[in-house]
Design a protein around this motif. Structure first.
Motif, PDB file in Angstrom:
ATOM      1  N   CYS A  53      19.992   0.463   9.891  1.00  0.00           N
ATOM      2  CA  CYS A  53      21.041   1.234   9.554  1.00  0.00           C
ATOM      3  C   CYS A  53      21.300   1.179   7.987  1.00  0.00           C
ATOM      4  N   ARG A  54      21.549   2.367   7.303  1.00  0.00           N
ATOM      5  CA  ARG A  54      21.743   2.335   5.962  1.00  0.00           C
ATOM      6  C   ARG A  54      22.950   3.040   5.606  1.00  0.00           C
ATOM      7  N   CYS A  56      25.854   1.708   4.705  1.00  0.00           N
ATOM      8  CA  CYS A  56      26.772   1.193   3.613  1.00  0.00           C
ATOM      9  C   CYS A  56      25.894   0.316   2.735  1.00  0.00           C
ATOM     10  N   CYS A  87      23.131  -2.587   3.209  1.00  0.00           N
ATOM     11  CA  CYS A  87      21.607  -2.365   3.512  1.00  0.00           C
ATOM     12  C   CYS A  87      20.573  -3.025   2.673  1.00  0.00           C
ATOM     13  N   ILE A 136      31.087  -7.076  10.519  1.00  0.00           N
ATOM     14  CA  ILE A 136      30.206  -6.422   9.550  1.00  0.00           C
ATOM     15  C   ILE A 136      28.674  -7.109  10.032  1.00  0.00           C
ATOM     16  N   CYS A 150      25.809  -6.638   8.429  1.00  0.00           N
ATOM     17  CA  CYS A 150      24.722  -7.164   7.237  1.00  0.00           C
ATOM     18  C   CYS A 150      25.555  -8.097   6.316  1.00  0.00           C
ATOM     19  N   ALA A 207      32.657   1.530   7.800  1.00  0.00           N
ATOM     20  CA  ALA A 207      31.257   1.945   8.072  1.00  0.00           C
ATOM     21  C   ALA A 207      30.807   1.176   9.123  1.00  0.00           C
ATOM     22  N   CYS A 208      31.043   0.141   9.466  1.00  0.00           N
ATOM     23  CA  CYS A 208      30.312  -0.834  10.429  1.00  0.00           C
ATOM     24  C   CYS A 208      31.384  -0.823  11.742  1.00  0.00           C
TER      25      CYS A 208
HETATM   26  S1  SF4 Z   1      27.138  -3.396   7.221  1.00  0.00           S
HETATM   27 FE1  SF4 Z   1      26.949  -2.030   9.006  1.00  0.00          FE
HETATM   28  S2  SF4 Z   1      27.138  -0.107   8.389  1.00  0.00           S
HETATM   29 FE2  SF4 Z   1      26.624  -1.292   6.595  1.00  0.00          FE
HETATM   30  S3  SF4 Z   1      24.237  -0.957   6.543  1.00  0.00           S
HETATM   31 FE3  SF4 Z   1      24.803  -3.020   7.788  1.00  0.00          FE
HETATM   32  S4  SF4 Z   1      24.936  -2.222   9.892  1.00  0.00           S
HETATM   33 FE4  SF4 Z   1      24.930  -0.419   8.491  1.00  0.00          FE
END
Ligand code: SF4
Length: 196
Positions: free
Chosen positions: A14-15, A17, A20, A83, A85, A100-101
């Protein structure tokens, strides 16, 4: 491949937010795929990011001990974060990162169908109760949200920084044990609730 594993495959790169850019892994979560109890923390830290597992390191060790104290093993429950990441330098997640997450967390809940969601710390409580709450005010209570029980607790990492909070965290787990011991009303299936 289970639906949960399939979902991990969908989001592992996933990118959506900015987190990443600095993460090593999208730390999805782990545990029983149909757990009755799900623990939700804030975000991965350094060890979690490296090992691609939630709640490892000192806070994870404490969580494992607390679970054992009420007769549960890590593999009995599911453990994830709001979250996925790691925020750089373990800073607090930003509102846009949570927005976003958070759908990923709800999708996990939809697939696992836990009946009790134990939130660990302020961010997880606010994310699942969907309002600004102070963990010190809501801990020890349970809330019916969309027909799940949300059970806010202190975050084990807070106890590592402030040892005087340890009795309160132990009390949270004893309260959870009592709550589970009362027996739970059958929860509706998430897809019937229309919030995913
Ligand atoms: S924190 Fe969540 S939304 Fe943001 S890049 Fe990682 S997986 Fe994707």
């Amino acid at each position: 491949m289970t639906p949960l594993q399939q979902f991990y495959e969908e989001i592992k790169d996933c990118r959506k937010c900015g987190l990443c850019e600095s993460r090593t892994h999208v730390v999805f979560g782990e545990g029983h795929p149909n757990a009755e109890i799900m623990f939700v923390g804030e975000a991965p830290g350094e060890n979690e990011d490296i090992q691609n597992r939630p709640f490892v390191g000192a806070a994870g060790k404490l969580l494992t001990e607390l679970l054992a104290g009420i007769g549960l093993k890590r593999e009995d429950v599911y453990i994830a974060n709001v979250i996925k990441c790691r925020p750089p330098e373990n800073r607090n997640p930003r509102p846009e990162e949570i927005e976003a997450c958070k759908p990923y967390l709800w999708k996990q809940i939809e697939l696992i169908k836990p009946r009790v969601l134990c939130t660990l710390g302020n961010f997880a409580a606010q994310a699942l109760l969907d309002k600004k709450v102070a963990i010190t005010k809501v801990r020890g209570q349970h809330f019916e949200v969309k027909n799940f029980f949300v059970f806010p607790m202190l975050h084990p990492a807070a106890v590592l920084h402030q040892g005087n909070l340890r009795p309160a965290l132990l009390e949270d787990f004893q309260n959870l044990k009592k709550f589970l011991g009362k027996g739970l009303q059958p929860a509706q299936q998430p897809e019937q609730m229309g919030f995913f």
